[in-house]
Design an enzyme around this catalytic site. Structure first.
Site, PDB file in Angstrom:
ATOM      1  N   GLY A  94       0.817  -1.193   0.000  1.00  0.00           N
ATOM      2  CA  GLY A  94       0.000   0.000   0.000  1.00  0.00           C
ATOM      3  C   GLY A  94       0.860   1.254   0.000  1.00  0.00           C
ATOM      4  O   GLY A  94       2.056   1.213   0.290  1.00  0.00           O
ATOM      5  N   THR A  98       8.202   5.956  -2.274  1.00  0.00           N
ATOM      6  CA  THR A  98       9.102   6.261  -1.169  1.00  0.00           C
ATOM      7  C   THR A  98      10.530   5.941  -1.585  1.00  0.00           C
ATOM      8  O   THR A  98      10.769   5.297  -2.613  1.00  0.00           O
ATOM      9  CB  THR A  98       8.723   5.511   0.116  1.00  0.00           C
ATOM     10  OG1 THR A  98       9.416   6.110   1.235  1.00  0.00           O
ATOM     11  CG2 THR A  98       9.104   4.041   0.045  1.00  0.00           C
ATOM     12  N   HIS A 100      14.291   4.338  -0.390  1.00  0.00           N
ATOM     13  CA  HIS A 100      15.054   3.507   0.541  1.00  0.00           C
ATOM     14  C   HIS A 100      16.528   3.640   0.197  1.00  0.00           C
ATOM     15  O   HIS A 100      16.889   3.752  -0.984  1.00  0.00           O
ATOM     16  CB  HIS A 100      14.655   2.034   0.446  1.00  0.00           C
ATOM     17  CG  HIS A 100      13.248   1.760   0.855  1.00  0.00           C
ATOM     18  ND1 HIS A 100      12.693   2.304   1.992  1.00  0.00           N
ATOM     19  CD2 HIS A 100      12.275   0.997   0.285  1.00  0.00           C
ATOM     20  CE1 HIS A 100      11.445   1.891   2.107  1.00  0.00           C
ATOM     21  NE2 HIS A 100      11.161   1.097   1.086  1.00  0.00           N
ATOM     22  N   ILE A 174       5.339   3.909   6.604  1.00  0.00           N
ATOM     23  CA  ILE A 174       4.733   2.590   6.755  1.00  0.00           C
ATOM     24  C   ILE A 174       4.048   2.212   5.456  1.00  0.00           C
ATOM     25  O   ILE A 174       3.273   2.994   4.903  1.00  0.00           O
ATOM     26  CB  ILE A 174       3.707   2.572   7.907  1.00  0.00           C
ATOM     27  CG1 ILE A 174       4.393   2.862   9.242  1.00  0.00           C
ATOM     28  CG2 ILE A 174       2.977   1.225   7.967  1.00  0.00           C
ATOM     29  CD1 ILE A 174       3.433   3.000  10.403  1.00  0.00           C
ATOM     30  N   CYS A 204       5.358   9.734  -0.646  1.00  0.00           N
ATOM     31  CA  CYS A 204       4.001   9.353  -0.226  1.00  0.00           C
ATOM     32  C   CYS A 204       2.936  10.308  -0.763  1.00  0.00           C
ATOM     33  O   CYS A 204       1.833  10.393  -0.213  1.00  0.00           O
ATOM     34  CB  CYS A 204       3.905   9.260   1.299  1.00  0.00           C
ATOM     35  SG  CYS A 204       5.071   8.068   2.006  1.00  0.00           S
TER      36      CYS A 204
END
Length: 245
Positions: A94, A98, A100, A174, A204
């Protein structure tokens, strides 16, 4: 006037997701080298199937990735501002885009919610609470927002946003997926990543607020420090763990 049943916000949901008695502890796995994203995704998918088949224990996997972007199921193409800056992967989780990369602690969470609580909204609230309790161990006040998943830190010395919102930055993201009531993907906490790498996306899908990290907030901590705090807070909410290699 008809009675209106209001949906409780995540602040008022119970955050305890401890397993039913008799189940084994959650495996706690830490990888010290950078893990390529396709390798991690393949591992999670396989482990989730084994958990569902009751052939593997639940597991939390802590790691770091090389620099990359991932797209969640709600990602919009216009929010990928620099598509050639880093590799881009479809995550299947979901959320939206994002980043990383090194200096960011990833925690992939593979839990069987049938043994705990079959409530995804409450599960996300529990993950936020896990991060909030972890941050509190370093005297950082993390907060949740009902209209935005993740954990946020107020920045009182920053100017108000263009829309007049109080300034705050995201320190932890998250993004989860649940298959057959087994969770995978998880959370990412910015310890000391290169925050400039977020410039290639709209993180996001949120333009009004930025991102921050432990280092950006003035806290110089090691990944080992973070891991200890994460484990302590995890066991308070989700129950006992056992170290595995």
């Amino acid at each position: 006037m008809p009675f209106e049943l209001k949906r409780p916000d995540r602040n008022h949901l119970l955050h305890h997701f401890k397993t039913i008695p008799g189940n084994p502890p959650v495996e706690w796995k830490i990888s010290n080298n950078l893990i390529e994203y396709p390798e991690a995704l393949h591992y999670m998918q396989e482990h989730v199937e084994n958990i569902f088949a009751q052939n593997a224990p639940e597991q939390v996997w802590l790691l770091e990735h090389p620099s990359l972007y991932t797209a969640g199921t709600s990602a919009k193409k216009k929010d990928l501002l620099a598509p050639h800056l880093f590799p881009v992967y479809e995550a299947g989780r979901g959320g939206e885009f994002t980043y990383h990369g090194p200096g960011q602690r990833i925690a992939y969470i593979m839990l069987d919610l049938k043994r705990r609580r079959q409530d995804i909204r409450a599960f996300i609230g529990a993950l936020e609470e896990w991060i909030i309790q972890t941050l509190a161990k370093f005297n950082i006040k993390g907060e949740r927002r009902e209209d935005r998943v993740g954990v946020w830190v107020k920045r009182p010395n920053y100017p108000f946003t263009q829309s007049g919102f109080s300034p705050e930055d995201k320190i932890a993201a998250i993004g989860i997926r649940v298959r057959k009531w087994v969770s995978f993907h998880g959370v990412s906490i910015n310890v000391n990543p290169n925050l400039a790498h977020y410039s290639g996306i709209v993180p996001c899908g949120i333009t009004e607020h930025g991102v921050t990290s432990f280092l950006d907030l003035g806290f110089s901590v090691t990944m080992h420090d973070i891991d200890i705090a994460l484990k302590q807070a995890f066991e308070q909410i989700f129950g006992p763990t056992i170290d595995v290699s």
